[in-house]
Design a protein around this motif. Structure first.
Motif: not given
Length: 232
Positions: A131-132, A134, A180-183, A217, A219, A221, A223
């Motif tokens: 999920g995103s 940040r 914000h990055r998808t990780s 967490t 954001w 998008s 998850s």
């Protein structure tokens, strides 16, 4: 008496006897013929009778004497050693929990939870959260995302975690970096008993005394958490 007179007398005496004997023979032959005729008329072959029932099984006979022992055969080739495992075949067991938009802005605490039914004790759990993530701050900060199993972190062998570290913001613009990055957070955990397992993703502080930042967490998008039971 003369010789002729004796011959005539002998003939007269013997002839009746011969005739009687001949008559006896004829009478016996006639009786045999009559007997055969009567029996030929009587001895006509009749129709077959009804078959009889099978008799009772006989008793076992006397055991025979032991035979001569056989000779040893030739020695075979050495076989491969194979250990037979009397186990049930492995069945695929997995689960996915997904959230459309968590948009969870807490900095410390539980983010999401998914309950999983573990079938065997001698297996491992593979967990994945994607999920995103940040983190923002004006100075150096660090936040940690990690899994728990029934409220405790994994110790088989180590915790499952991921961190985000930020050194500083952008002083020239008097603002902070806000990316914000998808990780993903992923790993395997062993030593968990079979049964229901509550698996959660948390956010907390990093070690070594780094300052707390502003975490976010999921954001804007989707998850998801994926759990899979795997053989060891």
């Amino acid at each position: 008496m003369g010789s002729l007179a004796r011959v005539l007398l002998f003939t007269w005496l013997i002839l009746p006897l011969l005739g009687a004997e001949s008559g006896k023979k004829r009478t016996a032959r006639q009786r045999d013929e009559e007997f055969m005729e009567r029996h030929n008329d009587i001895c006509i072959r009749g129709s077959p009778g009804v078959p009889g029932r099978e008799g009772n099984p006989g008793t076992n006979g006397i055991p025979g004497t032991p035979g001569i022992p056989g000779r040893d055969g030739t020695k075979g080739e050495k076989g491969e050693c194979m250990q037979e495992r009397l186990e049930e075949p492995w069945r695929i067991n997995y689960k996915q929990c997904a959230w459309k938009a968590l948009n969870y802005g807490i900095d410390l605490g539980k983010i999401a939870e998914c309950t999983f039914t573990k079938m065997r004790t001698d297996s491992a759990l593979r967990v994945l959260f994607i999920g995103s993530l940040r983190l923002k701050c004006k100075s150096a900060c660090c936040q940690r995302w990690y899994f728990t199993f029934n409220g405790a972190e994994c110790n088989g062998p180590l915790p499952i975690e991921a961190i985000v570290y930020l050194d500083q913001g952008s002083p020239e613009f008097n603002s902070t970096i806000n990316i914000h990055r998808t990780s993903s957070v992923e790993g395997l955990c062993e030593g968990i008993n079979a049964g229901l397992v509550d698996i959660s993703i948390w956010v907390g502080l990093c070690s070594n005394g780094y300052a707390q930042g502003d975490a976010s967490t999921g954001w804007n998008s989707v998850s998801r958490m994926i759990i899979e039971e795997m053989p060891k």
